[in-house]
Design a protein around this motif. Structure first.
Motif, mmCIF file in Angstrom:
data_model
loop_
_atom_site.group_PDB
_atom_site.id
_atom_site.type_symbol
_atom_site.label_atom_id
_atom_site.label_comp_id
_atom_site.label_asym_id
_atom_site.label_seq_id
_atom_site.Cartn_x
_atom_site.Cartn_y
_atom_site.Cartn_z
ATOM 1 N N LYS A 686 0.687 -1.183 0.015
ATOM 2 C CA LYS A 686 -0.079 0.052 -0.107
ATOM 3 C C LYS A 686 0.170 1.354 -0.037
ATOM 4 C CE LYS A 686 -4.312 -1.756 2.256
ATOM 5 N NZ LYS A 686 -5.663 -0.920 3.000
ATOM 6 N N LYS A 687 2.421 1.374 0.580
ATOM 7 C CA LYS A 687 2.301 2.461 1.508
ATOM 8 C C LYS A 687 4.207 2.720 0.368
ATOM 9 C CE LYS A 687 1.141 3.451 5.417
ATOM 10 N NZ LYS A 687 0.968 3.284 6.767
ATOM 11 N N ASN A 688 4.590 3.712 -0.118
ATOM 12 C CA ASN A 688 6.035 4.457 -0.860
ATOM 13 C C ASN A 688 6.035 3.544 -1.749
ATOM 14 O OD1 ASN A 688 6.523 5.177 2.254
ATOM 15 N ND2 ASN A 688 7.281 3.528 2.839
ATOM 16 N N ASN A 689 5.390 2.982 -2.776
ATOM 17 C CA ASN A 689 5.167 1.869 -4.272
ATOM 18 C C ASN A 689 6.101 1.089 -3.636
ATOM 19 O OD1 ASN A 689 3.393 4.487 -5.605
ATOM 20 N ND2 ASN A 689 5.011 5.857 -5.445
ATOM 21 N N ALA A 690 5.812 0.250 -2.700
ATOM 22 C CA ALA A 690 7.034 -0.859 -2.251
ATOM 23 C C ALA A 690 6.282 -2.060 -3.367
ATOM 24 C CB ALA A 690 7.214 -1.161 -0.749
ATOM 25 N N TYR A 691 6.743 -2.968 -3.463
ATOM 26 C CA TYR A 691 6.968 -4.217 -4.642
ATOM 27 C C TYR A 691 7.169 -5.309 -3.873
ATOM 28 C CZ TYR A 691 10.195 -4.109 -7.876
ATOM 29 O OH TYR A 691 11.995 -3.645 -8.521
ATOM 30 N N ILE A 692 7.109 -6.386 -4.006
ATOM 31 C CA ILE A 692 7.512 -7.670 -4.030
ATOM 32 C C ILE A 692 7.520 -8.099 -4.825
ATOM 33 C CG2 ILE A 692 6.796 -9.019 -2.368
ATOM 34 C CD1 ILE A 692 9.458 -10.373 -1.734
ATOM 35 N N SER A 693 8.591 -10.045 -5.874
ATOM 36 C CA SER A 693 8.472 -10.305 -6.887
ATOM 37 C C SER A 693 8.881 -11.167 -6.993
ATOM 38 C CB SER A 693 8.155 -9.523 -8.542
ATOM 39 O OG SER A 693 9.745 -9.028 -8.690
ATOM 40 N N GLY A 694 8.519 -12.978 -7.277
ATOM 41 C CA GLY A 694 10.051 -13.528 -7.795
ATOM 42 C C GLY A 694 9.175 -14.470 -9.109
ATOM 43 N N GLY A 695 10.531 -14.633 -9.735
ATOM 44 C CA GLY A 695 10.160 -15.262 -11.362
ATOM 45 C C GLY A 695 10.781 -16.083 -11.182
ATOM 46 N N VAL A 696 10.368 -17.543 -12.069
ATOM 47 C CA VAL A 696 10.949 -18.533 -12.834
ATOM 48 C C VAL A 696 11.768 -18.303 -14.360
ATOM 49 C CG1 VAL A 696 11.293 -20.970 -13.302
ATOM 50 C CG2 VAL A 696 10.647 -20.060 -11.273
ATOM 51 N N THR A 697 12.665 -18.468 -15.054
ATOM 52 C CA THR A 697 12.911 -18.648 -15.905
ATOM 53 C C THR A 697 13.795 -20.190 -16.306
ATOM 54 O OG1 THR A 697 13.837 -15.916 -16.162
ATOM 55 C CG2 THR A 697 14.259 -17.858 -17.813
ATOM 56 N N GLN A 698 12.821 -20.944 -17.187
ATOM 57 C CA GLN A 698 12.865 -22.396 -17.914
ATOM 58 C C GLN A 698 13.636 -22.045 -19.346
ATOM 59 O OE1 GLN A 698 9.242 -24.347 -18.670
ATOM 60 N NE2 GLN A 698 10.827 -26.433 -19.025
ATOM 61 N N VAL A 699 14.826 -22.434 -19.298
ATOM 62 C CA VAL A 699 15.440 -22.671 -20.993
ATOM 63 C C VAL A 699 15.278 -23.853 -21.333
ATOM 64 C CG1 VAL A 699 17.420 -22.440 -22.287
ATOM 65 C CG2 VAL A 699 16.414 -20.540 -20.503
ATOM 66 N N GLY A 717 18.541 -28.641 -20.233
ATOM 67 C CA GLY A 717 18.336 -27.021 -19.882
ATOM 68 C C GLY A 717 18.211 -26.812 -18.729
ATOM 69 N N TYR A 718 17.740 -25.305 -18.323
ATOM 70 C CA TYR A 718 17.570 -25.128 -16.587
ATOM 71 C C TYR A 718 16.792 -24.742 -15.991
ATOM 72 C CZ TYR A 718 20.019 -21.046 -18.843
ATOM 73 O OH TYR A 718 19.735 -19.969 -19.335
ATOM 74 N N PHE A 719 16.809 -24.487 -15.304
ATOM 75 C CA PHE A 719 15.606 -23.461 -14.774
ATOM 76 C C PHE A 719 16.555 -22.414 -13.656
ATOM 77 C CE2 PHE A 719 13.180 -27.331 -14.767
ATOM 78 C CZ PHE A 719 11.521 -26.402 -15.628
ATOM 79 N N LEU A 720 16.436 -20.955 -13.555
ATOM 80 C CA LEU A 720 16.298 -19.888 -12.606
ATOM 81 C C LEU A 720 15.706 -19.318 -11.778
ATOM 82 C CD1 LEU A 720 19.323 -18.609 -15.053
ATOM 83 C CD2 LEU A 720 19.810 -20.349 -13.410
ATOM 84 N N VAL A 721 16.179 -18.601 -10.479
ATOM 85 C CA VAL A 721 14.777 -17.991 -9.935
ATOM 86 C C VAL A 721 15.154 -16.745 -9.444
ATOM 87 C CG1 VAL A 721 14.061 -18.227 -7.814
ATOM 88 C CG2 VAL A 721 13.788 -20.173 -8.891
ATOM 89 N N THR A 722 14.395 -15.741 -9.877
ATOM 90 C CA THR A 722 14.704 -14.153 -9.445
ATOM 91 C C THR A 722 13.636 -13.839 -8.625
ATOM 92 O OG1 THR A 722 15.789 -14.056 -12.104
ATOM 93 C CG2 THR A 722 15.313 -12.528 -10.513
ATOM 94 N N LEU A 723 14.863 -12.454 -7.683
ATOM 95 C CA LEU A 723 13.272 -12.027 -6.779
ATOM 96 C C LEU A 723 13.766 -10.839 -6.585
ATOM 97 C CD1 LEU A 723 13.925 -14.644 -3.674
ATOM 98 C CD2 LEU A 723 12.426 -15.053 -5.352
ATOM 99 N N ASN A 724 12.641 -10.006 -6.191
ATOM 100 C CA ASN A 724 13.071 -8.329 -6.766
ATOM 101 C C ASN A 724 12.275 -7.855 -5.934
ATOM 102 O OD1 ASN A 724 14.564 -8.041 -8.922
ATOM 103 N ND2 ASN A 724 12.837 -9.645 -9.427
#
Length: 772
Positions: A686-699, A717-724
């Motif tokens: 709600k405040k300070n335009n804050a966010y959190i995200s998580g993603g998975v890249t599959q190649v 092939g591989y999977f990579l996890v990214t957090l922001n």
């Protein structure tokens, strides 16, 4: 097929009804220069079917909105677009002050719709994506956009790949000028500091006729904001730390106007980078550090009648080349390629910041002057002149204590463009007519292009001239937009070789290439939520000096490359169809393309009947790559969908598929991107335009390669996890990103050094930005 079912399941996801959507957003759009109200500005919320146009008093209003955090965009012809993040709880006012952009070359607005002077689809980094990836190289920043991947040489060098094509088939426009460097090699990354440019966009496919018919793959455009017209001084300071390589990045910008000198503006920017050897999931890679120092200055004047701007920049980097790519004999090289883990000598036990040989030392200087003049009929005359100097030293390891294994490339370029532009006129058909020129000289030995002294360089000295003429016409109505263009290019290249080392007898050879490029594109607006775009284009590309004349060890790539002076020019015929659909809470885009390239110039591993061939030199043993000419077909799918589950939760999926086939020899091609799938979940606070995200890249593993056609089989092939995580507090903007969060050990098929070592392991980056 399983991924198709995943996509269909994703698209069929039914959201629940939103309640309490009573919020209202209103504001005024005005000119920053004179505070006059701006009617007809297009204001919309990204990802929602919510848009409006400012009225005669510059006022706009959007109603029936749900509480939440949104990205609000305001766009108008001759002004720079503004994109801002808002936190909506009840009724909110958000005013826009638009900065005039008299050299607004790529877009105009007619009846509130965006008009792009190119027949191809384009995509760009969002403000949030850009903030997350600041500090990375240009190739790494663009990776993840649909249809765009990255060609790598180790962990420090990357360049963009668009629909399977890269290097000289992808034009990079830096500040409106074609970036000219030794861009042919996989390890020759663009000599560009992305911090200089506010907006980074990608045009996919051969549609940018204004900039050259040789953009068979597409165009990457890096554009700054317009220079300020206020005397107040503004700026920003960004500090970034990457845990992998312990790399620090510091970038700053200051800009303002000149007191009592209306219309004048200036900007100064600089960046510093320093990092040591990077780490895979299990070991350090020796000699993989990076250092970089960049600076740029800009100043200009603009009025309602005319304007001019000057820009100068210097880019300098020193890049360590992984020592394990330079092997002394064939048996050691073959064992190195076959090993799961490099030899102990190339995987130190501790972090080392020092950069030794082999390495690259690159300097790129650019100076540009551009000007415009508005004619009484509403058209504009535009002129640009630029000079670039690109000097690259590739330093191999010392042999017997002697510095005999050094490559030097010194490329000097003068270029220009003159354009008659009706983009902002009131005519129903809006045209652009112009010509471009380029004069270039490449020095690999001696002090002047016509007077080389060595025969042992990877490339000979050569001079090159290119002249192009183009015309583009565009018509737009409320329902459809039509564009057609034609371009002619003529290129002359002359080589200069001594008969023997230090011989006064110089052998010269001249070759001339010419061809037409053209495109026709139709965009149709089915309804306010749906639009489709069809493009048919033809592109011509003359071979480059490296493709014609290479013959020797390419240190940075760890390869022996052989050109062919008998190569012909490429001609590509491209068909593309894309559709964008934005119902409530959805944003869906699907693109299909097929690119048939006659006389495609192909850098192929020298593997004959499954037997690898190597070059043994005084510098060591290297895999051989030869430039060959074939007929090729590139086809693929770009897909992207995002869905707002609620005012705070959204999900996104991206798919990039490329299929490349040698139609002449009836076989698949090597070094083509594998299938890539990305999944992202985002939550906004709600405040300070804050966010959190998580993603998975599959190649996926690249299975479409002829067996025994490369020095090593494609990796798994591989999977990579990214957090922001990100937050904005007054003048501060903080972002935390964790790449490869699970520290996966993997090798990417498009990394030339996959022969020898794994890719980068976990990397935690912290960015703190302060706005003045």
């Amino acid at each position: 097929m399983k991924h198709l079912f995943i996509l269909l399941a994703f698209l069929s996801f039914n959201g629940f009804a939103q309640t309490n959507c009573h919020c209202t957003l209103k504001g005024i759009v005005a000119s920053k220069e004179n505070k006059e109200k701006v009617p007809g500005a297009y204001v919309y919320i990204k990802g929602l079917n919510k848009a409006t146009i400012s009225d005669a008093k510059g006022q706009f209003i959007l109603s029936d909105l749900c509480p939440g955090t949104y990205t609000l965009v305001c766009q108008m012809a001759s002004f720079d677009p503004i994109e801002t993040i808002i936190n909506l709880e009840d009724e909110k006012e958000e005013d826009f002050l638009l900065s005039t952009h008299d050299e607004h070359l790529q877009e105009v607005f007619v009846q509130g719709r965006k008009q792009e002077i190119t027949s191809q689809s384009r995509t760009s980094l969002s403000v949030e994506e850009r903030s997350q990836k600041d500090g990375l190289s240009l190739g790494e920043m663009l990776k993840g956009l649909t249809g765009v991947q990255s060609l790598q040489t180790g962990s420090s060098v990357s360049k963009p790949v668009i629909h399977g094509l890269h290097s000289s088939r992808v034009i990079i426009l830096n500040q409106g000028v074609r970036q000219e460097g030794q861009n042919w090699g996989s390890e020759h990354a663009p000599e560009i500091d992305p911090f200089v440019s506010k907006n980074i966009q990608v045009i996919k496919g051969p549609g940018g006729l204004r900039y050259g018919g040789d953009a068979i793959g597409g165009i990457v455009m890096l554009e700054p904001d317009a220079l300020p017209d206020s005397t107040a001084i503004h700026g920003s300071l960004q500090s970034i730390y990457f845990s992998n390589g312990r790399q620090g990045v510091l970038s700053g910008l200051l800009e303002g106007g000149i007191p009592r000198k209306k219309g004048w503006g200036w900007r100064v920017q600089g960046t510093l980078k320093d990092g040591g050897n990077v780490q895979t999931a299990d070991y350090y890679l020796s000699n993989t550090g990076l250092k970089e120092e960049n600076v740029s200055l800009a100043a200009g004047y603009k009025s309602n009648l005319w304007g001019a701007e000057a820009f100068v920049s210097r880019f300098h980097t020193v890049i360590g080349i992984y020592e394990g790519s330079h092997i002394g004999n064939i048996s050691d090289l073959e064992r190195s390629i076959a090993r799961d883990r490099p030899l102990k000598a190339f995987t130190p036990d501790e972090f080392i910041r020092r950069i030794d040989r082999p390495n690259q030392d690159v300097w790129h200087d650019m100076a540009k002057i551009k000007a415009y003049y508005h004619l009484p009929n509403g058209a504009t005359l535009r002129a640009t002149a630029a000079a670039q100097s690109d000097e690259r030293w590739e330093l191999d390891v010392l042999r017997a204590g002697k510095n005999i294994n050094t490559l030097r490339f010194n490329l000097n370029t003068h270029s220009g463009e003159f354009l008659y532009d009706e983009t902002n006129s009131n005519k129903s058909w809006k045209g652009q007519i112009g010509f471009t020129y380029l004069d270039q000289g490449n020095i690999t030995s001696g002090n002047r292009v016509p007077n080389p002294v060595l025969t042992t360089s990877l490339l000979p000295n050569y001079s090159l001239q290119n002249i192009g003429f183009f015309a583009i016409e565009r018509r737009a109505t409320e329902k459809w937009e039509l564009e057609a263009g034609l371009r002619f290019d003529a290129k002359e290249i002359e080589t200069h070789r001594p008969k023997a080392n230090f011989s006064p007898i110089i052998l010269r050879n001249k070759q001339i290439f010419s061809g037409f490029s053209g495109s026709i594109g139709l965009k149709y607006h089915w309804d306010p939520l749906t639009e489709s775009q069809l493009t048919i284009s033809r592109a011509f590309r003359a071979p480059g000096g490296n493709e014609l004349f290479s013959n020797g060890v390419h240190h940075g790539a760890g390869a022996y490359e052989i050109g062919d002076p008998n190569l012909k020019g490429e001609t590509g015929t491209n068909f593309s169809l894309s559709t964008n659909f934005k119902p409530e809470r959805w944003d869906i885009e699907l693109g299909l393309y097929s690119n048939h390239i006659h006389n495609f110039i192909y850098l192929r591993p020298e593997v004959v009947n499954g037997v690898a061939v190597y070059a043994t030199t005084v510098r060591g043993v290297f895999p051989i790559f030869t430039y060959q000419q074939i007929d090729a077909r590139f086809q693929g799918v770009d897909f992207q969908a995002s869905y707002a589950v609620s005012s705070r939760i959204s999900i996104q999926q991206k798919t990039s598929l490329v299929r490349a086939f040698d139609t002449q020899n009836d076989q698949y091609m090597v070094n083509i991107p594998a299938d890539r799938f990305e999944y992202l979940v985002r939550y906004a606070f709600k405040k300070n335009n804050a966010y959190i995200s998580g993603g998975v890249t599959q190649v996926s593993k690249q299975k479409r390669v002829e067996k025994g056609s490369d020095y090593a089989e494609p990796p798994a092939g591989y999977f990579l996890v990214t957090l922001n995580w990100g937050i904005k507090m007054r003048r501060f903007d903080v972002n935390l990103r964790v790449s490869n969060a699970l520290n996966a050990a993997y090798r990417d098929y498009l990394n030339r050094f996959r022969y020898y070592a794994d890719d980068q392991g976990r990397n935690i980056s912290l960015k703190v930005s302060y706005s003045i």
